[in-house]
Design a protein around this motif. Structure first.
Motif, PDB file in Angstrom:
ATOM      1  N   CYS A   8     -10.090  -4.456   8.028  1.00 57.69           N
ATOM      2  CA  CYS A   8     -10.439  -3.989   6.686  1.00 57.69           C
ATOM      3  C   CYS A   8     -10.765  -5.217   5.831  1.00 57.69           C
ATOM      4  O   CYS A   8     -10.435  -6.346   6.207  1.00 57.69           O
ATOM      5  CB  CYS A   8      -9.283  -3.185   6.080  1.00 57.69           C
ATOM      6  SG  CYS A   8      -7.801  -4.150   5.735  1.00 57.69           S
ATOM      7  N   TYR A  11      -3.725   2.099   8.343  1.00 56.76           N
ATOM      8  CA  TYR A  11      -5.161   2.127   8.091  1.00 56.76           C
ATOM      9  C   TYR A  11      -5.454   1.783   6.635  1.00 56.76           C
ATOM     10  O   TYR A  11      -5.927   2.615   5.860  1.00 56.76           O
ATOM     11  CB  TYR A  11      -5.737   3.507   8.452  1.00 56.76           C
ATOM     12  CG  TYR A  11      -5.425   3.901   9.869  1.00 56.76           C
ATOM     13  CD1 TYR A  11      -6.126   3.332  10.933  1.00 56.76           C
ATOM     14  CD2 TYR A  11      -4.402   4.804  10.147  1.00 56.76           C
ATOM     15  CE1 TYR A  11      -5.821   3.661  12.238  1.00 56.76           C
ATOM     16  CE2 TYR A  11      -4.092   5.135  11.446  1.00 56.76           C
ATOM     17  CZ  TYR A  11      -4.799   4.572  12.496  1.00 56.76           C
ATOM     18  OH  TYR A  11      -4.490   4.890  13.793  1.00 56.76           O
ATOM     19  N   PRO A  12      -5.162   0.541   6.216  1.00 57.96           N
ATOM     20  CA  PRO A  12      -5.358   0.170   4.806  1.00 57.96           C
ATOM     21  C   PRO A  12      -6.839   0.138   4.434  1.00 57.96           C
ATOM     22  O   PRO A  12      -7.707  -0.132   5.270  1.00 57.96           O
ATOM     23  CB  PRO A  12      -4.734  -1.226   4.727  1.00 57.96           C
ATOM     24  CG  PRO A  12      -4.848  -1.761   6.125  1.00 57.96           C
ATOM     25  CD  PRO A  12      -4.669  -0.584   7.027  1.00 57.96           C
ATOM     26  N   GLU A  13      -7.124   0.410   3.149  1.00 58.33           N
ATOM     27  CA  GLU A  13      -8.496   0.334   2.649  1.00 58.33           C
ATOM     28  C   GLU A  13      -8.957  -1.110   2.534  1.00 58.33           C
ATOM     29  O   GLU A  13     -10.124  -1.427   2.749  1.00 58.33           O
ATOM     30  CB  GLU A  13      -8.576   0.990   1.277  1.00 58.33           C
ATOM     31  CG  GLU A  13      -8.187   2.448   1.268  1.00 58.33           C
ATOM     32  CD  GLU A  13      -7.709   2.922  -0.084  1.00 58.33           C
ATOM     33  OE1 GLU A  13      -8.249   3.924  -0.569  1.00 58.33           O
ATOM     34  OE2 GLU A  13      -6.806   2.284  -0.657  1.00 58.33           O
ATOM     35  N   ARG A  14      -8.013  -1.992   2.158  1.00 61.28           N
ATOM     36  CA  ARG A  14      -8.295  -3.419   1.992  1.00 61.28           C
ATOM     37  C   ARG A  14      -6.977  -4.137   1.834  1.00 61.28           C
ATOM     38  O   ARG A  14      -5.944  -3.530   1.586  1.00 61.28           O
ATOM     39  CB  ARG A  14      -9.194  -3.696   0.776  1.00 61.28           C
ATOM     40  CG  ARG A  14      -8.506  -3.525  -0.579  1.00 61.28           C
ATOM     41  CD  ARG A  14      -8.335  -2.096  -0.956  1.00 61.28           C
ATOM     42  NE  ARG A  14      -7.709  -1.822  -2.206  1.00 61.28           N
ATOM     43  CZ  ARG A  14      -6.400  -1.590  -2.368  1.00 61.28           C
ATOM     44  NH1 ARG A  14      -5.558  -1.744  -1.375  1.00 61.28           N
ATOM     45  NH2 ARG A  14      -5.931  -1.237  -3.523  1.00 61.28           N
ATOM     46  N   TYR A  15      -7.001  -5.462   1.986  1.00 62.47           N
ATOM     47  CA  TYR A  15      -5.822  -6.282   1.703  1.00 62.47           C
ATOM     48  C   TYR A  15      -6.141  -7.202   0.534  1.00 62.47           C
ATOM     49  O   TYR A  15      -7.163  -7.892   0.538  1.00 62.47           O
ATOM     50  CB  TYR A  15      -5.413  -7.108   2.925  1.00 62.47           C
ATOM     51  CG  TYR A  15      -4.539  -6.344   3.884  1.00 62.47           C
ATOM     52  CD1 TYR A  15      -3.364  -5.737   3.446  1.00 62.47           C
ATOM     53  CD2 TYR A  15      -4.877  -6.235   5.227  1.00 62.47           C
ATOM     54  CE1 TYR A  15      -2.551  -5.031   4.311  1.00 62.47           C
ATOM     55  CE2 TYR A  15      -4.068  -5.532   6.106  1.00 62.47           C
ATOM     56  CZ  TYR A  15      -2.916  -4.931   5.645  1.00 62.47           C
ATOM     57  OH  TYR A  15      -2.114  -4.227   6.500  1.00 62.47           O
ATOM     58  N   TYR A  29     -13.990  10.432  -4.354  1.00 56.65           N
ATOM     59  CA  TYR A  29     -12.581  10.212  -4.050  1.00 56.65           C
ATOM     60  C   TYR A  29     -11.707  10.132  -5.309  1.00 56.65           C
ATOM     61  O   TYR A  29     -10.531   9.804  -5.226  1.00 56.65           O
ATOM     62  CB  TYR A  29     -12.408   8.936  -3.218  1.00 56.65           C
ATOM     63  CG  TYR A  29     -13.133   8.989  -1.891  1.00 56.65           C
ATOM     64  CD1 TYR A  29     -12.720   9.882  -0.894  1.00 56.65           C
ATOM     65  CD2 TYR A  29     -14.241   8.178  -1.645  1.00 56.65           C
ATOM     66  CE1 TYR A  29     -13.390   9.953   0.310  1.00 56.65           C
ATOM     67  CE2 TYR A  29     -14.917   8.246  -0.437  1.00 56.65           C
ATOM     68  CZ  TYR A  29     -14.493   9.131   0.537  1.00 56.65           C
ATOM     69  OH  TYR A  29     -15.167   9.202   1.740  1.00 56.65           O
ATOM     70  N   GLU A  79       0.150   6.317   7.200  1.00 52.43           N
ATOM     71  CA  GLU A  79      -1.316   6.346   7.115  1.00 52.43           C
ATOM     72  C   GLU A  79      -1.830   5.136   6.340  1.00 52.43           C
ATOM     73  O   GLU A  79      -2.772   4.458   6.759  1.00 52.43           O
ATOM     74  CB  GLU A  79      -1.766   7.634   6.439  1.00 52.43           C
ATOM     75  CG  GLU A  79      -3.273   7.713   6.229  1.00 52.43           C
ATOM     76  CD  GLU A  79      -3.669   8.612   5.079  1.00 52.43           C
ATOM     77  OE1 GLU A  79      -4.872   8.842   4.909  1.00 52.43           O
ATOM     78  OE2 GLU A  79      -2.785   9.066   4.331  1.00 52.43           O
ATOM     79  N   ARG A  80      -1.195   4.832   5.215  1.00 48.14           N
ATOM     80  CA  ARG A  80      -1.660   3.735   4.363  1.00 48.14           C
ATOM     81  C   ARG A  80      -1.370   2.368   4.971  1.00 48.14           C
ATOM     82  O   ARG A  80      -2.159   1.434   4.825  1.00 48.14           O
ATOM     83  CB  ARG A  80      -0.980   3.835   3.004  1.00 48.14           C
ATOM     84  CG  ARG A  80      -1.275   5.119   2.241  1.00 48.14           C
ATOM     85  CD  ARG A  80      -2.451   4.996   1.340  1.00 48.14           C
ATOM     86  NE  ARG A  80      -2.228   3.973   0.329  1.00 48.14           N
ATOM     87  CZ  ARG A  80      -3.174   3.546  -0.500  1.00 48.14           C
ATOM     88  NH1 ARG A  80      -4.394   4.030  -0.406  1.00 48.14           N
ATOM     89  NH2 ARG A  80      -2.909   2.629  -1.410  1.00 48.14           N
ATOM     90  N   THR A 105       0.818  -1.211   0.000  1.00 53.44           N
ATOM     91  CA  THR A 105       0.000   0.000   0.000  1.00 53.44           C
ATOM     92  C   THR A 105       0.854   1.264   0.000  1.00 53.44           C
ATOM     93  O   THR A 105       0.346   2.358   0.219  1.00 53.44           O
ATOM     94  CB  THR A 105      -0.909   0.035   1.245  1.00 53.44           C
ATOM     95  OG1 THR A 105      -0.093   0.036   2.429  1.00 53.44           O
ATOM     96  CG2 THR A 105      -1.826  -1.178   1.279  1.00 53.44           C
TER      97      THR A 105
END
Length: 452
Positions: free
Chosen positions: A209, A181-185, A267, A177-178, A169
């Motif tokens: 996530c 707090y990842p958006e997804r794996y 976004y 930050e990435r 990420t």
């Protein structure tokens, strides 16, 4: 890639996701190893430690391991020093590859360098794998975190039930930050229908996530696919922003309309910039082109994105050459503020500033300032101690990196120290109305000259 996160972690994020102190019932918290303490490995290791996991970080040399143990960082990232300091007890840095033998999961996490053609150099990854694999325990998992081309993971000589590829990420300037707090794996597996091992699920689940298992090749191509979609957005914004400059439209007025369209979304990356920089996006486009040639498919649109990127990267010079240079004296003095390819990094890889400097050649006296890039990175330049010092007696000011401190420049002070009244400000860092009121010609991407 320009733009992105410029501050520190939002307190609301920290409140929203507290570290999970316990694992699901009956699950022992695994020990996590990271082989490679470069930008990717270091920030990933610190994020995992911040969730309460014991981490073993393998460094290439004793000196590197010692420096990290003392908190001496080889990279600049917002919040990294603080998060490292707060998790010292869980972070163990070592130059002994055998120390990875006690880890339940080991990530291969070195940065992957690219050449000028966007080709990845996988030599270091292969050498590190040769060193690490013999040291792993009989049940330990091996996860490739580095970005590799499709087909790389499946070709490794390692038991597939213990081998995974995880999409990284990393975004320079937003790495903590990435990572935290990842958006997804996105996880590549030999068989995506089988459940992930318990230890791996325990680790990834702690980040709370979505987890998307898929076959190795799909995961390897997923990262490239994400970047291609990002490049498509950037190329669209750059192309239409330039058209705005020519027809009297203002791209900043159009963006809100696009973000309210559900097919595009709030976004979307619609901020115009100076082409692609940093190397990672360029690498992914080069990879698609090479695979398309090898598999006899069409990648003409990808080649067009690269052409568009080069054109946009020369925007500051074209603006100077066509609109400013004919109006000023011979042998002008130019101020260049910002050398890094984007804010919150010291990297110069494919930076717009380099294209500008190359195009300017010996036509002018150039004074430069960047808050992070050291003078020895570009020894041929005259480096100044502050932005205002670089602007003193300048005929033209170029703002080529959107560092937050440049947004705070006092336009009245600029008017006092500069000789000329031209500012090439692609990202609109300075207040347009204030600049015009002080007599500056203020050139901004996507905005016609003379508009508010």
């Amino acid at each position: 890639m320009t733009g992105g996160f410029t501050g520190h972690l939002d307190a609301s994020l920290l409140k929203f996701r507290e570290p999970r102190e316990t694992m699901p019932s009956g699950v022992t918290k695994p020990v996590i190893g990271f082989a490679g303490m470069t930008h990717l490995g270091l920030t990933s290791a610190v994020a995992v430690a911040d969730l309460g996991f014991e981490v073993v970080g393998f460094a290439e040399t004793e000196e590197e391991a010692s420096r990290l143990g003392r908190g001496k960082l080889p990279v600049m990232e917002p919040d990294l020093p603080e998060m490292l300091s707060g998790n010292k007890k869980r972070l163990n840095f070592s130059a002994q590859v055998s120390d990875l033998g006690r880890a339940d999961i080991v990530y291969i996490s070195v940065d992957v360098p690219t050449d000028d053609e966007g080709q990845s150099d996988l030599t270091q990854i292969r050498a590190l794998l040769d060193r690490v694999m013999p040291e792993l325990g009989p049940d330990a998992l091996l996860v490739i975190l580095c970005q590799v081309p499709p087909g790389f993971t499946r070709a490794l000589d390692f038991p597939t039930e213990r081998l995974f590829y995880q999409v990284e990420t990393l975004v320079f300037g937003r790495a903590i930050e990435r990572a935290r707090y990842p958006e997804r794996y996105i996880v590549g597996c030999a068989d995506a229908t089988r459940p992930l091992p318990e230890s791996y699920t325990a680790l990834l689940g702690a980040f709370e996530c979505p987890i998307l298992p898929m076959r190795y090749e799909s995961a390897e191509l997923a990262k490239i696919s994400i970047n291609c979609c990002l490049v498509a957005s950037v190329s669209t914004a750059n192309t239409l922003a330039e058209l705005c400059e020519r027809i009297g439209a203002d791209w900043s007025e159009i963006v809100p309309a696009l973000k309210l369209d559900r097919r595009i979304g709030q976004y979307s990356y619609l901020t115009p910039g100076l082409g692609l920089s940093g190397g990672n996006l360029e690498r992914d486009l080069a990879t698609v082109i090479r695979f398309a040639e090898a598999k006899d498919t069409d990648a003409g649109v990808v080649e067009a994105w690269l052409t568009n990127s080069k054109w946009r990267k020369d925007w500051p010079f074209r603006t100077y050459r066509d609109l400013i240079r004919p109006m000023i004296r011979a042998a002008p003095r130019l101020a260049v503020l910002g050398l890094a390819y984007k804010e919150n990094t010291h990297s110069l890889k494919n930076a717009p500033s380099l294209a500008l400097l190359e195009n300017l050649g010996g036509d002018a006296e150039i004074m430069a300032y960047d808050p992070v890039v050291q003078a020895d990175a570009l020894p041929e330049l005259t480096h100044c101690e502050s932005a205002l010092e670089a602007c003193r007696e300048a005929d033209v000011l170029f703002l080529t990196t959107p560092w937050p401190e440049f947004r705070k420049l006092n336009i009245s002070r600029l008017a006092e120290v500069m000789r000329g009244r031209a500012v090439v400000d692609p990202y609109g860092l300075l207040d347009n109305s204030a600049a015009r009121s002080m007599g500056f010609a203020h050139f901004v991407l996507g905005r016609p000259l003379g508009s508010d």
